[in-house]
Scaffold this motif. Structure first.
Motif, PDB file in Angstrom:
ATOM      1  N   ALA A  40       0.823  -1.202   0.000  1.00  0.00           N
ATOM      2  CA  ALA A  40       0.000   0.000   0.000  1.00  0.00           C
ATOM      3  C   ALA A  40       0.858   1.254   0.000  1.00  0.00           C
ATOM      4  N   ALA A  41       1.912   1.268   0.787  1.00  0.00           N
ATOM      5  CA  ALA A  41       2.764   2.448   0.849  1.00  0.00           C
ATOM      6  C   ALA A  41       3.430   2.709  -0.482  1.00  0.00           C
ATOM      7  N   ALA A  42       3.883   1.668  -1.147  1.00  0.00           N
ATOM      8  CA  ALA A  42       4.568   1.841  -2.425  1.00  0.00           C
ATOM      9  C   ALA A  42       3.600   2.230  -3.525  1.00  0.00           C
ATOM     10  N   MET A  43       2.446   1.563  -3.562  1.00  0.00           N
ATOM     11  CA  MET A  43       1.520   1.801  -4.656  1.00  0.00           C
ATOM     12  C   MET A  43       0.910   3.200  -4.595  1.00  0.00           C
ATOM     13  N   GLY A  44       1.041   3.863  -3.477  1.00  0.00           N
ATOM     14  CA  GLY A  44       0.534   5.219  -3.398  1.00  0.00           C
ATOM     15  C   GLY A  44       1.247   6.166  -4.352  1.00  0.00           C
ATOM     16  N   VAL A  45       2.478   5.820  -4.755  1.00  0.00           N
ATOM     17  CA  VAL A  45       3.216   6.701  -5.650  1.00  0.00           C
ATOM     18  C   VAL A  45       3.568   6.049  -6.984  1.00  0.00           C
ATOM     19  N   THR A  46       3.218   4.818  -7.208  1.00  0.00           N
ATOM     20  CA  THR A  46       3.561   4.190  -8.469  1.00  0.00           C
ATOM     21  C   THR A  46       2.679   4.655  -9.617  1.00  0.00           C
ATOM     22  N   ALA A  47       1.773   5.529  -9.369  1.00  0.00           N
ATOM     23  CA  ALA A  47       0.930   6.050 -10.443  1.00  0.00           C
ATOM     24  C   ALA A  47       1.675   7.050 -11.323  1.00  0.00           C
ATOM     25  N   VAL A  48       2.858   7.474 -10.929  1.00  0.00           N
ATOM     26  CA  VAL A  48       3.653   8.395 -11.753  1.00  0.00           C
ATOM     27  C   VAL A  48       3.887   7.778 -13.119  1.00  0.00           C
ATOM     28  N   GLY A  49       3.535   8.487 -14.191  1.00  0.00           N
ATOM     29  CA  GLY A  49       3.631   7.932 -15.537  1.00  0.00           C
ATOM     30  C   GLY A  49       5.032   7.978 -16.107  1.00  0.00           C
ATOM     31  N   CYS A  50       5.243   7.203 -17.177  1.00  0.00           N
ATOM     32  CA  CYS A  50       6.538   7.199 -17.857  1.00  0.00           C
ATOM     33  C   CYS A  50       6.544   8.268 -18.930  1.00  0.00           C
ATOM     34  N   PRO A 111     -10.924  -6.044  -3.961  1.00  0.00           N
ATOM     35  CA  PRO A 111     -11.262  -6.435  -2.592  1.00  0.00           C
ATOM     36  C   PRO A 111     -12.344  -5.511  -2.046  1.00  0.00           C
ATOM     37  N   LEU A 112     -12.796  -5.780  -0.844  1.00  0.00           N
ATOM     38  CA  LEU A 112     -13.812  -4.918  -0.237  1.00  0.00           C
ATOM     39  C   LEU A 112     -13.214  -3.554   0.103  1.00  0.00           C
ATOM     40  N   VAL A 113     -11.995  -3.554   0.667  1.00  0.00           N
ATOM     41  CA  VAL A 113     -11.304  -2.305   0.995  1.00  0.00           C
ATOM     42  C   VAL A 113      -9.832  -2.468   0.650  1.00  0.00           C
ATOM     43  N   GLU A 114      -9.107  -1.364   0.630  1.00  0.00           N
ATOM     44  CA  GLU A 114      -7.671  -1.404   0.395  1.00  0.00           C
ATOM     45  C   GLU A 114      -7.024  -0.259   1.173  1.00  0.00           C
ATOM     46  N   LEU A 115      -5.724  -0.350   1.354  1.00  0.00           N
ATOM     47  CA  LEU A 115      -4.977   0.714   2.018  1.00  0.00           C
ATOM     48  C   LEU A 115      -4.508   1.740   0.989  1.00  0.00           C
ATOM     49  N   ASN A 116      -4.600   3.007   1.346  1.00  0.00           N
ATOM     50  CA  ASN A 116      -4.098   4.045   0.450  1.00  0.00           C
ATOM     51  C   ASN A 116      -2.650   4.376   0.818  1.00  0.00           C
ATOM     52  N   SER A 117      -2.095   5.385   0.189  1.00  0.00           N
ATOM     53  CA  SER A 117      -0.684   5.710   0.387  1.00  0.00           C
ATOM     54  C   SER A 117      -0.380   6.203   1.799  1.00  0.00           C
ATOM     55  N   ASN A 118      -1.406   6.589   2.548  1.00  0.00           N
ATOM     56  CA  ASN A 118      -1.221   7.021   3.929  1.00  0.00           C
ATOM     57  C   ASN A 118      -1.530   5.904   4.920  1.00  0.00           C
TER      58      ASN A 118
END
Length: 448
Positions: A40-50, A111-118
């Motif tokens: 969750a912590a990592a995926m909060g910033v992996t949205a940065v595009g190429c 899933p029903l819920v997920e963790l965000n970047s925070n």
């Protein structure tokens, strides 16, 4: 020049010495929870595009996993994620707690819920999860939630999925549903069961989960709501439970709830996705996605050549000896995150029954040295389940320091003569683990 984002998370190092099989069982659950927090912590910033490709050159991946780069498409319109963990299955009913499986599956089935970047829970299929007594958890499904064929996602879909996950015919031992009323201590209902006392639809949009013992809301969300990948009952109820274990439909599902649909995959090399244009939260901005399964030694070459765009810690183990080389790449941004994931050493108490021997093994090792020399200081030493990134971290707990004389004293009290043989199993795919294990073995030998 292609802008690539690489995540090398700080590793928290700790030793946990399990005192009973019950603690070991709970730890297996917490391992799942902790590794999920890293994702969750990592995926909060992996949205940065190429950015656009600049025609980078470099060494190409070699060996059997090179098939991933030969078969999975590479272009400016595709994001390629490099992973070193293997894919067991795309069937959510057979999924274990591994992050590669969870991530690859949840791109199709939310899933029903997920963790965000925070590290905060937010709804995926559910728009709320509440409890008043820590035993009855009310899950409400987002009124906008729908399958890619236009059908609404309902409470019946959730209950149907849970019932299959507890089926002894399907036999998933990883989800640990024994905490719910109506489920046996082995995690299964009786064969042929048509309902679960502790998981019931209240109405079309509401499911009530009832546990045998009190459980915090955080534990329910993190251990269960994040891992229940709801399936479309109206599509797959045609299959018997025996057929669900091998149904080809799961390899190319035509009805999904998530942002992507699988177009092709090789269980040992890659998974290719295309955007679900009918995604109820809005069509993804990234049209195509590849998960490339490679060895850790191939990550550097893939990042250098531009054939891998992103790695992240819970699924991508970059060898410690490649850290400096990766950081030196001009087309890669290295981001160090918080020390979220913990690495543990477990002692089988049946084989080492004397607590003084187990304590001596802890006193004998220098975890600070491992942190500084193997991980270049990127992390922390912690005792217990949680690192300092957790909101539940107790900073009053001071980690045990190395004390060689104390270790020798405890061994002498226990009558340990050094003739005993202990087996130490390590994940050989991670050089940091292997190197740390060699250090520990040498330090244990030094105290006898």
């Amino acid at each position: 020049m292609r802008k690539v984002l690489l995540y090398m998370l700080k590793a928290g190092i700790r030793e946990f010495f399990a005192e009973s099989e019950e603690i070991m069982r709970k730890e297996r659950r917490w391992k799942k929870v902790l590794s999920a927090l890293v994702l969750a912590a990592a995926m909060g910033v992996t949205a940065v595009g190429c950015g656009t490709s600049g025609g980078n050159t470099g060494s190409q991946p070699q060996g059997e996993n090179a098939a991933a780069t030969e078969t999975a498409e590479v272009s400016d319109d595709i994001v390629n994620i490099g992973v070193t963990n293997t894919l067991g299955t795309l069937n959510p009913l057979l999924m274990d707690g591994g992050e590669t499986n969870k991530y690859a599956t949840s791109l199709m089935f939310l899933p029903l819920v997920e963790l965000n970047s925070n590290l905060e829970f937010e709804g995926e299929i559910a728009d709320s999860v509440t409890t008043e007594d820590n035993k009855n958890f009310i899950v409400h499904i987002d009124e906008k939630a729908s399958w890619s064929d236009g059908e609404k996602i309902t409470a019946d879909d959730v209950v149907y999925t849970a019932l299959r996950l507890t089926s002894p015919v399907i036999g998933n031992t990883s989800m640990m549903y024994y905490v719910f009323e109506g489920v046996g201590d082995d995690g299964f209902t009786e064969e042929g069961a048509e309902s679960i006392d502790g998981i019931k639809a209240i109405d079309d949009a509401t499911v009530q989960f009832t546990t045998k013992e009190e459980m915090s809301l955080t534990t329910f969300e993190n251990s269960y709501a994040r891992y229940l990948m709801t399936l479309p009952k109206h599509v797959i109820e045609q299959y018997t439970e025996e057929e669900l274990k091998t149904a080809e439909w799961f390899n190319h599902p035509d009805v999904v709830s998530g942002p992507y649909m699988v177009t092709d995959f090789d269980v040992d090399h890659y998974i290719s996705y295309k955007a679900n244009e009918n995604y109820w939260k809005g069509a993804p901005k990234i049209a195509k996605l590849n998960i490339k399964i490679v060895s850790g030694s191939q990550l550097y070459a893939g990042l250098q050549s531009g054939e891998i765009d992103i790695t992240q810690p819970t699924m991508s183990v970059i060898p410690e000896e490649d850290y400096d080389s990766v950081e030196a790449l001009s087309n890669v941004n290295v981001v160090y995150g918080e020390p979220v994931t913990n690495q543990s050493v477990f002692i089988q108490t049946k084989n080492v029954p004397d607590v003084r021997v187990r304590q001596a093994m802890l006193y004998a090792i220098d975890r600070k040295m491992v942190l500084e020399q193997l991980l270049k200081g990127k992390g922390e030493v912690a005792d217990g389940f949680l690192s300092s990134a957790s909101p539940f971290y107790d900073d009053s707990i001071v980690p045990v320091e190395q004390d060689v004389e104390k270790a020798k004293e405890l061994l002498a009290e226990a009558g340990w003569d050094g003739s005993q043989t202990l087996r130490f199993y390590v994940n050989s795919g991670d050089s940091a683990f292997v190197n740390a294990a060699n250090v520990f073995v040498a330090q244990w030998a030094a105290v006898g």
